[in-house]
Write an enzyme that holds these catalytic residues in place. Structure first.
Site, PDB file in Angstrom:
ATOM      1  N   GLU A 142       0.807  -1.223   0.000  1.00 18.48           N
ATOM      2  CA  GLU A 142       0.000   0.000   0.000  1.00 18.48           C
ATOM      3  C   GLU A 142       0.843   1.278   0.000  1.00 18.48           C
ATOM      4  O   GLU A 142       0.724   2.124   0.884  1.00 18.48           O
ATOM      5  CB  GLU A 142      -0.960  -0.029   1.197  1.00 18.48           C
ATOM      6  CG  GLU A 142      -1.872  -1.231   1.210  1.00 18.48           C
ATOM      7  CD  GLU A 142      -2.699  -1.373   2.469  1.00 18.48           C
ATOM      8  OE1 GLU A 142      -2.817  -0.399   3.231  1.00 18.48           O
ATOM      9  OE2 GLU A 142      -3.230  -2.468   2.706  1.00 18.48           O
TER      10      GLU A 142
ATOM     11  N   GLU B 267      -6.171 -10.819  -0.291  1.00 14.32           N
ATOM     12  CA  GLU B 267      -6.887 -10.507   0.961  1.00 14.32           C
ATOM     13  C   GLU B 267      -8.402 -10.491   0.723  1.00 14.32           C
ATOM     14  O   GLU B 267      -9.106  -9.611   1.161  1.00 14.32           O
ATOM     15  CB  GLU B 267      -6.405  -9.168   1.539  1.00 14.32           C
ATOM     16  CG  GLU B 267      -4.904  -9.095   1.723  1.00 14.32           C
ATOM     17  CD  GLU B 267      -4.441  -7.805   2.377  1.00 14.32           C
ATOM     18  OE1 GLU B 267      -5.296  -7.014   2.833  1.00 14.32           O
ATOM     19  OE2 GLU B 267      -3.214  -7.581   2.452  1.00 14.32           O
TER      20      GLU B 267
HETATM   21  O1  G3I Z   1      -2.190  -7.029  19.478  1.00 19.18           O
HETATM   22  C1  G3I Z   1      -2.498  -5.705  19.970  1.00 19.18           C
HETATM   23  C2  G3I Z   1      -3.004  -5.784  21.393  1.00 19.18           C
HETATM   24  O2  G3I Z   1      -1.923  -6.223  22.230  1.00 19.18           O
HETATM   25  C3  G3I Z   1      -3.472  -4.398  21.842  1.00 19.18           C
HETATM   26  O3  G3I Z   1      -4.027  -4.489  23.131  1.00 19.18           O
HETATM   27  C4  G3I Z   1      -4.523  -3.891  20.871  1.00 19.18           C
HETATM   28  C5  G3I Z   1      -4.951  -2.482  21.271  1.00 19.18           C
HETATM   29  O4  G3I Z   1      -5.355  -1.792  20.131  1.00 19.18           O
HETATM   30  O5  G3I Z   1      -3.969  -3.826  19.514  1.00 19.18           O
HETATM   31  C6  G3I Z   1      -3.592  -5.127  19.080  1.00 19.18           C
HETATM   32  O6  G3I Z   1      -3.060  -4.999  17.792  1.00 19.18           O
HETATM   33  C7  G3I Z   1      -4.059  -4.857  16.787  1.00 19.18           C
HETATM   34  C8  G3I Z   1      -3.766  -5.904  15.685  1.00 19.18           C
HETATM   35  O7  G3I Z   1      -4.648  -5.737  14.561  1.00 19.18           O
HETATM   36  C9  G3I Z   1      -3.934  -7.323  16.226  1.00 19.18           C
HETATM   37  O8  G3I Z   1      -5.275  -7.516  16.589  1.00 19.18           O
HETATM   38  C10 G3I Z   1      -3.919  -3.448  16.186  1.00 19.18           C
HETATM   39  O9  G3I Z   1      -4.362  -2.516  17.146  1.00 19.18           O
HETATM   40  C11 G3I Z   1      -4.813  -3.342  14.937  1.00 19.18           C
HETATM   41  O10 G3I Z   1      -4.577  -2.096  14.288  1.00 19.18           O
HETATM   42  C12 G3I Z   1      -4.447  -4.447  13.950  1.00 19.18           C
HETATM   43  O11 G3I Z   1      -5.355  -4.352  12.843  1.00 19.18           O
HETATM   44  C13 G3I Z   1      -4.899  -5.060  11.686  1.00 19.18           C
HETATM   45  C14 G3I Z   1      -4.671  -4.037  10.553  1.00 19.18           C
HETATM   46  O12 G3I Z   1      -4.318  -4.735   9.342  1.00 19.18           O
HETATM   47  C15 G3I Z   1      -3.540  -3.102  10.886  1.00 19.18           C
HETATM   48  O13 G3I Z   1      -2.362  -3.857  10.990  1.00 19.18           O
HETATM   49  C16 G3I Z   1      -6.006  -6.046  11.256  1.00 19.18           C
HETATM   50  O14 G3I Z   1      -6.129  -7.074  12.235  1.00 19.18           O
HETATM   51  C17 G3I Z   1      -5.634  -6.669   9.917  1.00 19.18           C
HETATM   52  O15 G3I Z   1      -6.701  -7.489   9.422  1.00 19.18           O
HETATM   53  C18 G3I Z   1      -5.394  -5.569   8.876  1.00 19.18           C
HETATM   54  O16 G3I Z   1      -5.002  -6.183   7.663  1.00 19.18           O
HETATM   55  C19 G3I Z   1      -4.695  -5.260   6.606  1.00 19.18           C
HETATM   56  C20 G3I Z   1      -3.502  -5.820   5.846  1.00 19.18           C
HETATM   57  O17 G3I Z   1      -2.418  -5.985   6.731  1.00 19.18           O
HETATM   58  C21 G3I Z   1      -3.159  -4.920   4.671  1.00 19.18           C
HETATM   59  N1  G3I Z   1      -4.328  -4.735   3.796  1.00 19.18           N
HETATM   60  C22 G3I Z   1      -5.521  -4.208   4.507  1.00 19.18           C
HETATM   61  C23 G3I Z   1      -5.899  -5.149   5.636  1.00 19.18           C
HETATM   62  C24 G3I Z   1      -7.177  -4.670   6.341  1.00 19.18           C
HETATM   63  O18 G3I Z   1      -6.956  -3.456   6.958  1.00 19.18           O
END
Ligand code: G3I
Length: 472
Positions: free
Chosen positions: A127, A234
């Protein structure tokens, strides 16, 4: 047959984004991941923030557990992702641009070295483009345009020569300024000898909006012409915005998944299709966009219509969604939801049919058998309904198959089909259910009306199916 067995008949990978927590806490999740997919993508475990929350703290345990499970399941691993301007650790965001570039390269070198030989494809850059197709100007890439991006591919190939290196992005599934910009960028990189070998079209889809399978097919051909592998990385299909029935939303989702998968199977360069989560209980969409049901398995890990549609497309078979009969035929003594508008509904033998319906004592032309289609009707899902009709006696008379709708727009009637019934034999009435739904759908009744009061109209062989010939 499982999805992975179906995919392997075409020599393709079918993958799923795997989350660490359910993998270690839900045995059913782990079993289903292993049984149905021959590839996995750690959804978050390889991202910079989880891997290095502090400069001195490296946490590889979660992705190592996912990699080990993949090895046990004979599954390939997609590395996601090395360069991305999201999920950066807070300490890195606080750095100057120059310091951030150095820290980012050190992170890439460490992680690629630690996983070398175990990653089939790396999403080296994720991205990095704006919607207009230019390289984004956010922290991670604003230094010297795309040099930092190109260098990441060169460095990754040097550290893990066996890995296929991909650029991954959303909103590039069809031809548009963003995918045009990417095509220009990858063309220039390939000409300059940058080892970019694949493009990931993320495919976060929404029923009734966004690209159609034919647009995906045309766009995949452009990237294939560069000699790139094309991966659908995805896939999920949002349906929460659709007015109407849950079943209809699932069927509309299945139709789009069928077309998307068939487009990949028809494109030799399309080597992988991967779903962004296992089930509706494990989707990022809920926490980001609102409660939805975008994946192949439901909250109870049971396969949905989309699962069977994807499997059929992988096997080159027709979409089973199209063969589902949504209107039950009545039986003598069991009316299966059929009721009458007017006198009593009778079911019995007529003209060779074992259980034809007739409404006795009709006093109005519109009286006849009625069945609700509320549990099938959904915006974005073309349906066709049909019955066969015949008179009991007398001259031919006009008959009609009609849909009565009550939704946010109030009550209205939609003609589905009409004709002239006779007493000599059965007439098939069939047509599309084309109605724009608005707001809460309260009533959707399919009914047969026709000859003047007092005449008997017999109905048989009711049918309501997804119209798979309708242009998507
Ligand atoms: O693991 C921590 C946890 O310890 C903490 O307490 C919590 C508090 O916010 O955050 C947790 O991490 C989260 C992580 O997912 C694991 O659940 C992050 O906040 C959250 O932002 C993260 O979201 C992920 C997002 O990417 C950002 O990385 C989504 O699960 C994931 O499905 C999403 O996937 C993305 C691809 O990587 C790229 N393409 C788009 C796709 C959808 O957004």
């Amino acid at each position: 047959m499982t999805l992975r067995a179906a995919a392997e008949t075409t020599g393709r990978r079918i993958g799923v984004a795997v989350a660490y927590e359910p993998l270690v806490r839900e045995p059913a999740y782990a079993r289903l991941i292993q049984a149905e997919f021959n590839a996995v993508t750690p959804e978050n475990a390889l991202k910079w923030a989880p891997v290095q929350p502090r400069p001195e703290l490296v946490q590889d345990q979660h992705w190592q557990v996912i990699f080990d499970a993949a090895s046990q399941g004979r599954q390939s691993v997609r590395g996601h992702t090395l360069l991305w301007d999201q999920q950066l650790p807070a300490w890195a965001v606080a750095l100057s641009d120059a310091e951030l570039m150095v820290a980012q390269q050190q992170h890439l070198e460490r992680l690629v070295s630690a996983t070398a030989g175990r990653v089939r494809t790396w999403d080296v850059v994720n991205e990095a483009l704006e919607d207009d197709g230019t390289v984004s100007k956010t922290a991670l890439w604003r230094v010297d345009g795309d040099r930092h991006l190109r260098d990441a591919f060169v460095k990754t190939k040097a550290l893990d020569p066996a890995a296929v290196l991909a650029y991954n992005d959303y909103g590039i599934e069809a031809r548009n300024p963003k995918s045009d910009g990417l095509l220009r960028l990858l063309t220039a990189w390939r000409a300059a000898g940058v080892p970019v070998e694949a493009v990931g079209l993320q495919s976060h889809l929404k029923v009734g909006e966004g690209p159609r399978p034919a647009e995906l097919a045309a766009n995949m051909r452009r990237f294939a012409a560069l000699g790139l592998e094309v991966h659908l990385t995805e896939i999920d299909v949002q349906v929460r915005h659709l007015a109407g029935s849950a079943w209809g939303a699932e069927a509309a989702q299945a139709r789009l998944l069928y077309g998307w998968t068939a487009a990949c199977v028809a494109e030799p360069a399309c080597r992988e299709l991967s779903f962004w989560g296992l089930s509706d209980r494990h989707t990022w969409v809920d926490g980001t966009l609102g409660d939805d049901r975008p994946l192949l398995f439901n909250d109870d890990l049971q396969p949905k219509l989309g699962y069977y549609a994807v499997r059929a497309a992988l096997l080159g078979q027709p979409d089973p969604t199209c063969a589902i009969e949504r209107l039950p035929a009545p039986k003598v003594g069991a009316h299966a939801g059929w009721r009458s508008s007017g006198g009593p509904l009778q079911v019995g033998p007529k003209g060779g049919a074992a259980a034809a319906m007739v409404v006795a004592g009709r006093t109005e032309a519109w009286q006849g058998p009625v069945h609700s289609v509320l549990s099938s009707l959904t915006a974005g899902l073309p349906l066709r309904a049909g019955v066969r009709v015949r008179l009991n006696a007398g001259p031919p008379a006009p008959v009609a198959l009609t849909l009565r709708i009550v939704d946010g727009l109030g009550e209205r009637y939609v003609s589905v089909a009409s004709g002239r019934a006779t007493a000599d034999g059965w007439l098939r009435l069939e047509g599309p259910l084309r109605v724009a739904l608005q707001g809460e759908l309260r009533t959707a009744d399919l009914y047969v009306e026709g000859p003047a009061a007092g005449r008997e109209l017999w109905i048989d062989a009711p049918s309501l199916r997804v119209d798979c010939e309708a242009s998507p």
